[in-house]
Write a protein that holds these residues in place. Sequence first.
Motif, mmCIF file in Angstrom:
data_model
loop_
_atom_site.group_PDB
_atom_site.id
_atom_site.type_symbol
_atom_site.label_atom_id
_atom_site.label_comp_id
_atom_site.label_asym_id
_atom_site.label_seq_id
_atom_site.Cartn_x
_atom_site.Cartn_y
_atom_site.Cartn_z
ATOM 1 N N GLY A 11 0.808 -1.217 0.000
ATOM 2 C CA GLY A 11 0.000 0.000 0.000
ATOM 3 C C GLY A 11 0.841 1.267 0.000
ATOM 4 O O GLY A 11 1.992 1.269 0.452
ATOM 5 N N ARG A 12 0.266 2.316 -0.507
ATOM 6 C CA ARG A 12 0.918 3.628 -0.534
ATOM 7 C C ARG A 12 -0.114 4.693 -0.166
ATOM 8 O O ARG A 12 -1.313 4.459 -0.229
ATOM 9 N N GLU A 13 0.397 5.872 0.173
ATOM 10 C CA GLU A 13 -0.467 7.049 0.315
ATOM 11 C C GLU A 13 -0.415 7.757 -1.025
ATOM 12 O O GLU A 13 0.484 8.567 -1.291
ATOM 13 N N TRP A 14 -1.394 7.465 -1.871
ATOM 14 C CA TRP A 14 -1.295 7.871 -3.263
ATOM 15 C C TRP A 14 -1.450 9.374 -3.481
ATOM 16 O O TRP A 14 -1.109 9.886 -4.554
ATOM 17 N N ASP A 15 -1.967 10.091 -2.494
ATOM 18 C CA ASP A 15 -2.060 11.538 -2.668
ATOM 19 C C ASP A 15 -0.796 12.249 -2.185
ATOM 20 O O ASP A 15 -0.759 13.480 -2.103
ATOM 21 N N HIS A 16 0.227 11.474 -1.870
ATOM 22 C CA HIS A 16 1.526 12.058 -1.525
ATOM 23 C C HIS A 16 2.031 12.879 -2.724
ATOM 24 O O HIS A 16 1.895 12.447 -3.875
ATOM 25 N N ALA A 17 2.614 14.025 -2.435
ATOM 26 C CA ALA A 17 3.017 14.944 -3.505
ATOM 27 C C ALA A 17 3.981 14.306 -4.504
ATOM 28 O O ALA A 17 3.946 14.618 -5.701
ATOM 29 N N ASP A 18 4.839 13.404 -4.020
ATOM 30 C CA ASP A 18 5.817 12.777 -4.920
ATOM 31 C C ASP A 18 5.130 12.003 -6.045
ATOM 32 O O ASP A 18 5.594 12.006 -7.189
ATOM 33 N N PHE A 19 4.023 11.337 -5.700
ATOM 34 C CA PHE A 19 3.355 10.527 -6.717
ATOM 35 C C PHE A 19 2.689 11.413 -7.777
ATOM 36 O O PHE A 19 2.793 11.149 -8.965
ATOM 37 N N SER A 20 1.989 12.441 -7.308
ATOM 38 C CA SER A 20 1.314 13.272 -8.306
ATOM 39 C C SER A 20 2.323 13.995 -9.193
ATOM 40 O O SER A 20 2.066 14.207 -10.382
ATOM 41 N N SER A 21 3.515 14.320 -8.652
ATOM 42 C CA SER A 21 4.487 14.988 -9.529
ATOM 43 C C SER A 21 5.083 13.999 -10.532
ATOM 44 O O SER A 21 5.304 14.366 -11.697
ATOM 45 N N VAL A 22 5.309 12.751 -10.129
ATOM 46 C CA VAL A 22 5.816 11.750 -11.077
ATOM 47 C C VAL A 22 4.785 11.524 -12.182
ATOM 48 O O VAL A 22 5.118 11.508 -13.378
ATOM 49 N N ILE A 23 3.532 11.382 -11.778
ATOM 50 C CA ILE A 23 2.478 11.102 -12.766
ATOM 51 C C ILE A 23 2.252 12.329 -13.672
ATOM 52 O O ILE A 23 2.102 12.189 -14.883
ATOM 53 N N SER A 24 2.280 13.509 -13.071
ATOM 54 C CA SER A 24 2.125 14.721 -13.890
ATOM 55 C C SER A 24 3.248 14.837 -14.920
ATOM 56 O O SER A 24 3.004 15.201 -16.076
#
Lengths: 199, 178
Positions: B160-173
């Motif tokens: 599991g992950r905390e998907w709203d973590h800023a690192d994830f949204s920046s990688v996906i963006s």
Amino acid sequence: MTTKITWLSTYLIVCMTAITSVSVAADELDPVNPARGVRTWRWSGDGVSLRLTQLLPDQVRGFYQARGFGAAETEFIAGACVFQTVMKNKTSNNPVAINLAEWWIETAGHKKQLKLEHQWQQQWERLDVPQTARLAFRWALFPTVQSFAKGDWNMGMTMFALPPSTVFDLHANWRAGDQSHEAVMRNVECVPGRVEDRS
Amino acid sequence: MTCPRRITWRCVAAIFFFLASNTWSDESPQTLVPVPNRPAAPDFNLPDVDGEQHRLSNYRGKVVAINFWATWCPPCLREMPSMQRLWEKLKEKDFVILAIDVGEDDETVFRFTVALDTPLEFPLLLDLEGKIVAQWPVLGLPTTFIIDKQGRVAYRAVGGREWDHADFSSVISAMINE
């Protein structure tokens, strides 16, 4: 003089290597959680954490009956000394590779391997357990072979196929890069078979 | 949580897994592991809980998060609300989440979604016989893959992950803008 220093350096490097690859044993026993009546054993070191939590036979029965196992098979699993197992690679930059076939337990002077998924599946095949139930069993179990990159973790059931209340030491091995590691969790106890034994 | 009589065992099992997962809180780093050489993602065509079919290759041109999960899996449940928040953050862009339930029927998944505090708006697909998950390098649940706009597996996350973590949204963006 230079030769002596070279030998000394080599000796120190060998010693350092031996220290990092030797088994690291540590265990911490949580007190019984009165709300749940179950106990947890934890181990942490070398960037890895491992946790075993007893699962009560009723919990195991509930899970597997809801997924298509018959009463006899469910009863068999419920009495198999089941733990919820969580392993994490918290900080190791090298992937942490495990194979449960290399884990072993020691109880009353005897060494024993874990009962692995393929052995259970052979049993379910012989007993004509429905495919959907066997699929649920596969995914609920802690996988036999896994690799954890930093930040990866997994949770699943491990089944030790030991009688209720059996006390054992678990030797859990893994590789990280070219180093072998071992966690030893001592005095882990299968959940008692009867409710009154759990007080 | 209400437990109708006929699903009492399921409720018992759900409660037990929630309890068993209580101690997951020791902090783990929020990581995505790059997949070397970005292999092509195995295609699939699966129904969602509403009966609509989803073919992965039809999402070419978008970044897709493929999440393998099950209703009885505590870390899967734990990460779902954060996945919804990530979805809300990026759904107006070229980003899709496909959460593939392994081995459970639509009724089971539907009951689960009704009981959640956070409504899940992204598609919940059903791999009833586990045939699709067998084609992917998945050993445990949850496992999530991030597929790039060319249909290649770019990243994976086991557990599991905390998907709203800023690192994830920046990688996906960044992947959306590739």
